[in-house]
Design an enzyme around this catalytic site. Structure first.
Site: not given
Ligand SMILES: Cc1ncc(C[n+]2csc(CCOP(=O)(O)OP(=O)(O)O)c2C)c(N)n1
Ligand SMILES: [Mg+2]
Lengths: 412, 351
Positions: B74, B143
């Site tokens: 962000e 959320h």
């Molecule tokens: C600070 C923040 N930004 C955005 C999100 C929304 N979000 C939740 S999971 C995710 C994807 C994460 O991907 P990754 O780090 O590759 O982990 P995976 O889900 O593949 O295990 C996002 C964008 C969040 N939870 N926290």
């Protein structure tokens, strides 16, 4: 020099090699053969691990044989324990996805295809080592035999939810099992794990920390802060990056995996780093032991990129067929971690198809029984949830007057 | 901003469609991408079209250098947007949930909000930061948050929160055209229909609501005008976002003839509409979903007492989220629903 000898600049936006209707070309993964990548000394210099960040440490070959310098003499009993933890994770996940569909819980996240990573690392650590997980490391809890009933009570947000209904399902906190409270905010735990490890060093203990993050979340500054602090203070920590290729709909290249590896980030920060086949239980165990040993001997942090694949949807709110080929996992070259360990265990005479079926059935029954018991204490759907009054507790150690007044105003 | 009006472009105003809030937001971005200086990016907004699908189809239509996925940072998203904005683009970036905006806070507070001031107008931040906010979806503490007060407190930011599809589109267009940085908060519980807090009743779709009739073309809703969504004579309710509908239903159910004001623009805000209403009713209730202490309601109450003290016949009441993190299971005990708002309306009437 005149301006017009340059063509107009264009923004580069990385793309995955596969999309719905177009099969993924997985050659971008740059695989090594099993046994091909060397194993360095425990006190290796960070710069001398550069080649280990572009290669891929693998132990199991296509026939289930353990090959090369990372093939350790592992007690078959431990491998059977690992198999159990992986199977239990997968069975548990699949049941809970169903329970979510039945609206017994609001949300769920499975770890399908990634079960080897948490299971094997948990078995390579001591229970007193603290893991700082993301929402996709339930296999650590399975390997550490945490009560399924308690886990399901958390998922159901029911009257026995140890977290009192405050957290989304899967955001567990199990201190007793070395499992740090999961945050919904990505990456925050990664740098906290470094702090925990620094504390162990400050106190003169022998405990280490294990930090977890996804490929996508490595873009957050907390990831980079963690690397800096871990390097500067030689923190006794394992920095795990689970590269499952996707972050919701976003391909790992958008997180910076296109022209470099996530392991390579470690070397740049002065941290010995490895890139490992995350679907190879033996490789995960060996690399985790290597990193844990380094940490415990005061040799500092290690970063490990685990190459794997998020086989399921991101969460129960996601439909991956909208952004990647629906059958992508079946073409993923590193296969299924459970099938691969099964093949190996059978090859060394410590497992059989019959035993696999029997253990699976036994675990199915165990999960089902735990679910039944947990449901007796209520579900979010039937309203048997922690009291509204408990919402005001634990904001502070002792409830200040303003919260007491608000609780009274709510009439609870 | 005072030169802005709600006037519709007569050539396009005729054609309207029934839209959800998501469709209305998408329509606004679609129209603004017609300018060559608008770029849209954020997590999952490109190929997939955003986790709430607000940007669905836009990458396909305008290309990858106009609508694209961003790394999960962000801070990086807002920081690069500040750079692009200074160059002359109008970035419209999405923060996937308002709960995840905090890593960007330094770029927002110290940079985006002050670029114009510290460079004496040499550099500006004509940015729009869209982010879904608010609860009501069992999202738990990460959320569900409503962080508007952390933005209204920052000098140089505009903070906007629409409560219906018509306003969502018109306000988003006005925000994108605005040369000041705008925090554009989207109450996610309203994305697919108005929600009055009666969570046990069937969901109402937008199609049944008059404010879902949205012009297909360009129009603006001004950034400094509140809307009176329910005229009344006995109490003024100041609110915005999801609780607009809670306040309306609470007025009906309690039998108190409340005038409900949807602020739409939180800061700078339409003080004239507020003052005129409170001077008429003599009573005021402030409602928001965010936590109470130092919430935006505190500022509203200070302004009302400053400008309407001699007209007030009862102490001002506020109904808000409690001063706790947003819980998961106890969501409806936390949410300031119709019964709590109704009780406050009756209480101010009893004085
Ligand atoms: C600070 C923040 N930004 C955005 C999100 C929304 N979000 C939740 S999971 C995710 C994807 C994460 O991907 P990754 O780090 O590759 O982990 P995976 O889900 O593949 O295990 C996002 C964008 C969040 N939870 N926290
Ligand atoms: Mg990932």
């Amino acid at each position: 020099m005149s301006m017009n000898e340059y063509a107009p600049l264009r923004l580069h936006v990385p793309e995955p090699t596969g999309r719905p209707g177009c099969r993924t070309d997985f050659s971008y993964l740059h695989l090594s053969d099993a046994g091909q990548v060397r194993k360095p000394a425990l006190d290796v210099e960070a710069a001398d691990t550069a080649d280990l960040c572009t290669g891929l440490i693998r132990v199991l070959d296509g026939q289930g044989q353990a090959l090369g310098p990372w093939a350790e003499d592992i007690d078959p009993q431990l491998l059977r324990q690992g198999m159990r933890a992986m199977l239990k994770t997968r069975i548990f996940d699949s049941r809970m996805v169903t329970a979510q569909r039945q609206k017994k819980m609001s949300f769920y996240m499975q770890s399908l295809g990634e079960e080897a990573i948490g299971s094997a690392q948990a078995l390579a650590l001591n229970r007193s080592d603290m893991c700082f997980p993301t929402y996709r490391q339930q296999s650590i809890l399975m390997a550490r035999d945490v009560s399924l009933v308690e886990m399901i009570c958390q998922l159901l947000s029911n009257e026995r939810d140890p977290l009192k209904g405050r957290q989304l399902p899967i955001m567990y906190s199990v201190r007793e099992a070395g499992f740090f409270t999961i945050s919904g905010n990505l990456a925050t735990q990664f740098v906290q794990a470094v702090g925990w490890a620094m504390a162990s060093a400050i106190k003169g203990d022998t405990k280490i920390a294990s930090a977890w993050i996804g490929d996508g979340a490595t873009a957050e500054s907390d990831f980079h802060n963690a690397l800096t602090f871990a390097h500067v203070y030689r923190a006794p920590v394992i920095l795990n990056v689970v590269n499952n290729q996707w972050a919701i709909s976003t391909f790992q290249a958008i997180a910076g995996g296109e022209a470099s590896t996530f392991a390579g980030r470690g070397v740049g920060c002065g941290i010995a780093s490895l890139r490992v086949d995350g679907n190879d239980f033996l490789a995960v165990y060996a690399a985790s032991r290597w990193a844990a040993e380094r940490a415990r001997r005061g040799l500092g942090p290690s970063l490990i990129e685990w190459v794997t694949y998020r086989a399921g949807p991101h969460s129960t709110s996601d439909d991956p067929s909208k952004y990647r080929p629906a059958d992508d996992w079946s073409h993923f070259p590193l296969g299924d971690p459970i099938a691969r360990l099964k093949q190996h265990l059978i090859a060394i005479g410590h497992w059989s198809d019959d035993e696999h079926a029997a253990v699976s059935a036994e675990l199915e029954a165990e999960v089902l029984a735990a679910q039944k018991q947990a449901e007796q204490y209520g579900t979010l759907a039937n309203g048997h949830i922690p009291s509204a009054a408990s919402m005001f507790e634990d904001v502070y150690k002792d409830m200040p007057d303003h919260l007491r007044r608000q609780r009274q105003q709510l009439g609870v | 901003m005072n030169d802005q009006t709600t006037s519709l472009d007569p050539r396009t105003a005729a054609a309207t469609s029934s839209m959800t809030m998501i469709q209305a937001l998408r329509s606004a971005m679609d129209i603004m991408l017609g300018r060559d200086d608008v770029v849209i990016y954020g997590q999952d907004v490109g190929y997939f079209g955003g986790v709430f699908r607000c940007t669905e189809g836009l990458q396909n239509k305008y290309g990858k250098s106009r609508v694209f996925d961003a790394p999960i940072s962000e801070c990086g998203i807002v920081g690069t947007a500040v750079g692009m904005g200074a160059y002359g683009l109008r970035p419209v970036v999405e923060i996937q949930f308002a709960d995840y905006v905090y890593p960007a806070y330094d770029q927002i507070v110290s940079e985006m909000a002050r670029l114009r001031y510290r460079s004496a107008g040499e550099f500006i931040s004509p940015l729009t930061l869209r982010m879904p906010c608010g609860g009501g979806i069992y999202g738990g503490q990460t959320h569900s948050q409503s962080p508007e007060a952390t933005f209204t407190q920052v000098c140089g930011l505009r903070t906007v929160m629409p409560s219906n599809p018509y306003d969502a589109k018109g306000l988003l267009i006005a925000s994108i055209e605005c040369d000041d940085p705008v925090i554009f908060l989207e109450p996610k519980r309203l994305y697919n229909g108005p929600f009055d807090g009666h969570h046990d009743r069937p969901v109402t779709p937008w199609a049944k609501h008059p404010q879902s009739s949205v012009p297909d073309g360009y129009y603006r809703v001004p950034l400094d005008k509140a809307a009176i969504t329910r005229p009344g004579n006995e109490v003024t309710v100041l609110t915005y976002g999801t609780t607009v509908y809670v306040a309306q239903v609470a007025a009906e159910e309690s039998g108190v003839d409340a005038e409900v004001i949807d602020l739409r623009s939180l800061w700078p805000l339409d003080l004239d509409t507020i003052v005129a209403s409170v001077q008429k009713t003599g009573r005021c209730v402030v409602v928001h979903e965010a936590t109470r202490t130092c919430g935006f309601g505190a500022e509203l109450i200070a302004l009302v007492q400053e400008h309407c003290f001699h007209h007030l016949e009862a102490p001002i009441e506020r109904v808000t989220g409690w001063d706790t993190p947003y819980p998961h299971a106890q969501e409806w005990a936390y949410f300031p629903g119709p019964s709590r708002v109704g009780a406050a309306l009756k209480k101010v009437m009893e004085v």
